[in-house]
Design a protein around this motif. Structure first.
Motif, PDB file in Angstrom:
ATOM      1  N   LEU A 169    -101.982  42.113 -83.624  1.00  0.00           N
ATOM      2  CA  LEU A 169    -102.810  41.645 -82.518  1.00  0.00           C
ATOM      3  C   LEU A 169    -102.205  41.829 -81.140  1.00  0.00           C
ATOM      4  CD1 LEU A 169    -104.142  38.402 -84.228  1.00  0.00           C
ATOM      5  CD2 LEU A 169    -105.475  40.448 -83.695  1.00  0.00           C
ATOM      6  N   ASP A 170    -100.884  41.982 -81.033  1.00  0.00           N
ATOM      7  CA  ASP A 170    -100.303  42.292 -79.730  1.00  0.00           C
ATOM      8  C   ASP A 170    -100.815  43.651 -79.260  1.00  0.00           C
ATOM      9  OD1 ASP A 170     -98.872  39.950 -79.644  1.00  0.00           O
ATOM     10  OD2 ASP A 170     -96.928  40.869 -80.095  1.00  0.00           O
ATOM     11  N   LEU A 171    -100.991  43.795 -77.966  1.00  0.00           N
ATOM     12  CA  LEU A 171    -101.426  45.073 -77.422  1.00  0.00           C
ATOM     13  C   LEU A 171    -100.332  46.121 -77.554  1.00  0.00           C
ATOM     14  CD1 LEU A 171    -103.253  43.777 -74.230  1.00  0.00           C
ATOM     15  CD2 LEU A 171    -104.327  44.835 -76.232  1.00  0.00           C
ATOM     16  N   PRO A 172    -100.692  47.412 -77.564  1.00  0.00           N
ATOM     17  CA  PRO A 172     -99.680  48.468 -77.690  1.00  0.00           C
ATOM     18  C   PRO A 172     -98.575  48.381 -76.644  1.00  0.00           C
ATOM     19  CG  PRO A 172    -101.853  49.376 -78.085  1.00  0.00           C
ATOM     20  CD  PRO A 172    -102.067  47.952 -77.647  1.00  0.00           C
ATOM     21  N   GLU A 173     -98.911  47.921 -75.442  1.00  0.00           N
ATOM     22  CA  GLU A 173     -97.883  47.808 -74.394  1.00  0.00           C
ATOM     23  C   GLU A 173     -96.820  46.780 -74.750  1.00  0.00           C
ATOM     24  OE1 GLU A 173    -100.126  44.721 -71.360  1.00  0.00           O
ATOM     25  OE2 GLU A 173    -100.875  46.782 -71.526  1.00  0.00           O
ATOM     26  N   LYS A 174     -97.124  45.893 -75.731  1.00  0.00           N
ATOM     27  CA  LYS A 174     -96.158  44.898 -76.187  1.00  0.00           C
ATOM     28  C   LYS A 174     -95.600  45.249 -77.562  1.00  0.00           C
ATOM     29  CE  LYS A 174     -98.123  41.014 -73.597  1.00  0.00           C
ATOM     30  NZ  LYS A 174     -98.686  39.632 -73.699  1.00  0.00           N
ATOM     31  N   GLY A 175     -95.870  46.452 -78.034  1.00  0.00           N
ATOM     32  CA  GLY A 175     -95.351  46.906 -79.311  1.00  0.00           C
ATOM     33  C   GLY A 175     -96.254  46.670 -80.499  1.00  0.00           C
ATOM     34  N   GLY A 176     -97.483  46.193 -80.252  1.00  0.00           N
ATOM     35  CA  GLY A 176     -98.407  45.942 -81.348  1.00  0.00           C
ATOM     36  C   GLY A 176     -99.448  47.030 -81.502  1.00  0.00           C
ATOM     37  N   LEU A 177    -100.392  46.778 -82.389  1.00  0.00           N
ATOM     38  CA  LEU A 177    -101.454  47.745 -82.656  1.00  0.00           C
ATOM     39  C   LEU A 177    -102.708  47.482 -81.832  1.00  0.00           C
ATOM     40  CD1 LEU A 177    -101.139  47.838 -86.557  1.00  0.00           C
ATOM     41  CD2 LEU A 177    -100.366  49.610 -84.948  1.00  0.00           C
TER      42      LEU A 177
END
Length: 237
Positions: free
Chosen positions: A140-148
Motif C-alpha cells: 500500500l505504500d506508494l512507489p516513491e516510498k518503496g511500495g507498490l
C-alpha cells in the motif's frame, strides 16, 4: 526440486526482501527453506483449504510447485525472527514460518495476504504482526516510498478461526462480508462450517467452509491505517 540458482518467483509484482527492526521476509526458496520449515513445530492446517503436508517434499510438490509457483498471482516468503540471531548463532535470526500473497492482480492493483504458517513457537509475539505489517507497507505504500502503490489488500479466513480474524482486525483490516459455502474441503479436513450438505450433493461426504472477507484499502491507509500498523509492529509486549 529446483536448485536455488534456478528458482525465481513467478509473480505479477516485483519480489524482494522486506525487513523491519525485528523481522525479515525473504523469497521462499524450496531447496533452502522447505527443510527449515519442517524442523520447527508447524501450525495447524485445520482451518485452511489446503494441506496438511507430511514432509518437506510434499509441501513443495503440493503447495509451492503445485499451486504457488505456477500462478503469477501468488508468491511465498520465508519469515525470520531477527531478535533470535544471538540465540541461534544465525545472523539472520530464527526461521519462524511462511507468509505470502495470493489472488493478486496487477491490472486491478490488489493482493491477498495468505499462506500464513507461523510456528506456534513464534505466535503471540512480534513475528506475525511484523510479517503482516511488512506486506501491508509493501503493498500500500506508494512507489516513491518503496511500495507498490496498490489499492486493496485482502485477508480471508474461516469465521471459526478466531485468532486469524483477530490478527487481521488488529492490523486494521475491516470486515466486508461472509462468503457462504466458499470451499469444498478435502477428505482429511474435519472442521467445516458446521452445516450439513443437502441430499444428492455430489460431494456430500466433504465438508464445506465459509470465509470471512476483510480488507485494507488505499484510502484506509492514507487516512491513518498505516499508523495503527506501525504501532502494532512496535509493541514490545
Amino acid at each position: 526440486m529446483s536448485t536455488i540458482d534456478e528458482y525465481s518467483p513467478n509473480f505479477c509484482f516485483p519480489v524482494k526482501d522486506l525487513e523491519s527492526e525485528r523481522v525479515k521476509l525473504t523469497p521462499f526458496l524450496p531447496p533452502k527453506h522447505a527443510e527449515e520449515l519442517y524442523k520447527i513445530p508447524l501450525p495447524s492446517f485445520d482451518y485452511l483449504p489446503f494441506g496438511p503436508y507430511e514432509t518437506p517434499a510434499d509441501f513443495v510438490e503440493g503447495l509451492v510447485e503445485g499451486r504457488i509457483h505456477p500462478d503469477p498471482g501468488c508468491t511465498l516468503f520465508a519469515v525470520y525472527d531477527k531478535t533470535k540471531a544471538s540465540e541461534t548463532g544465525h545472523p539472520g535470526g530464527a526461521f519462524a514460518g511462511t507468509i505470502g500473497f495470493c489472488n493478486s492482480s496487477a491490472q486491478n492493483l490488489v493482493v491477498e495476504i495468505a499462506f500464513v504458517l507461523i510456528s506456534p513457537k513464534f505466535q503471540r509475539t512480534h513475528v506475525t504482526s511484523n510479517a503482516i505489517g511488512l506486506l501491508l507497507h509493501y503493498a500500500l505504500d506508494l512507489p516513491e516510498k518503496g511500495g507498490l502503490g496498490l489499492r486493496r489488500v485482502v485477508w480471508q479466513a474461516s469465521p471459526l478461526n478466531v485468532p486469524s480474524v483477530g490478527a487481521a482486525e488488529r492490523m486494521g483490516f475491516r470486515r466486508e462480508g461472509l462468503l457462504r459455502w466458499h470451499y469444498v474441503l478435502s477428505e482429511v479436513k474435519h472442521i467445516g462450517n458446521g452445516r450439513d450438505t443437502r441430499s444428492g450433493d455430489p460431494k456430500a461426504k466433504l465438508l464445506g467452509r465459509d470465509t470471512v472477507v476483510l480488507s485494507v484499502c488505499w484510502d484506509d491507509w492514507d487516512d491513518g491505517a498505516w499508523k495503527k500498523v506501525d504501532e502494532v509492529m512496535e509493541r514490545r509486549c
